[in-house]
Design an enzyme around this catalytic site. Structure first.
Site, PDB file in Angstrom:
ATOM      1  N   CYS A  35     -25.332  16.974  -0.650  1.00  0.00           N
ATOM      2  CA  CYS A  35     -25.787  15.583  -0.723  1.00  0.00           C
ATOM      3  C   CYS A  35     -26.859  15.408   0.344  1.00  0.00           C
ATOM      4  CB  CYS A  35     -24.628  14.589  -0.608  1.00  0.00           C
ATOM      5  SG  CYS A  35     -23.872  14.451   1.021  1.00  0.00           S
ATOM      6  N   ARG A  41     -20.549  11.932   0.156  1.00  0.00           N
ATOM      7  CA  ARG A  41     -20.343  12.488  -1.185  1.00  0.00           C
ATOM      8  C   ARG A  41     -19.976  13.958  -1.189  1.00  0.00           C
ATOM      9  NH1 ARG A  41     -25.990  10.517  -3.439  1.00  0.00           N
ATOM     10  NH2 ARG A  41     -26.458  10.944  -1.245  1.00  0.00           N
ATOM     11  N   ASP A  57     -25.076   7.046  -3.419  1.00  0.00           N
ATOM     12  CA  ASP A  57     -24.628   7.186  -2.029  1.00  0.00           C
ATOM     13  C   ASP A  57     -23.945   5.892  -1.597  1.00  0.00           C
ATOM     14  OD1 ASP A  57     -24.287   7.751   0.651  1.00  0.00           O
ATOM     15  OD2 ASP A  57     -26.371   8.339   0.991  1.00  0.00           O
TER      16      ASP A  57
END
Length: 156
Positions: free
Chosen positions: A8, A14, A120
């Site tokens: 990520c 994440r 996100d």
């Protein structure tokens, strides 16, 4: 033993959640010795996972409190048999900087046949973190057979 690298941006939300969930599903499916790692395209090394990420993973029965962020490196990518990104932007950035990762780099959602970015949640509500975790969990479960196949194709 195949290695899967999850990517990520900052490696604090994440990808640590995806790493923990994927590791659990692999162990449950009889692949406990597979290596799952995570890193970020713009990460500072050594930063803990966000408190909300830790809390949401605790709700899944998983502990990511010891996670520390890492910036992705050429060595990590060389070691990986499969690289799974959270967004198309992550995938494109990796392939520009590390063209040798082509052919083994995919968006996590691509494994399920739905090439969608995973948003996100940083700086947002706990419920948004839960939504992100549910998205990650769904894409892992729906794409699990493809994840196994792609990792095995490169890793054995």
């Amino acid at each position: 033993m195949p290695t899967i690298l999850v990517i990520c941006t900052a490696n604090q939300c994440r990808s640590p959640m995806a790493e923990a969930l994927l590791r659990k599903y692999l162990a449950d499916a009889g692949y406990p010795d597979w290596c799952v790692e995570s890193a970020g395209t713009h990460a500072y090394d050594g930063v803990p996972a966000t408190g909300k990420s830790v809390q949401v993973m605790r709700e899944y029965g998983l502990d990511i409190s010891h996670h520390r962020s890492r910036e992705v490196t050429a060595e990590m990518l060389a070691r990986a048999d499969l690289v799974l990104t959270m967004t198309q932007g992550h995938k494109e950035a990796l392939l520009v900087e590390f063209p040798e990762a082509r052919g083994k780099t995919f968006m996590l959602s691509e494994m399920s046949g739905l090439p969608l970015d995973i948003a996100d949640p940083v700086g947002q509500s706990l419920e948004r973190y839960r939504e992100t975790a549910r998205d990650i969990d769904l894409f892992i479960r729906q794409g699990f057979d493809n994840i196994i196949t792609h990792a095995k194709d490169h890793g054995v």
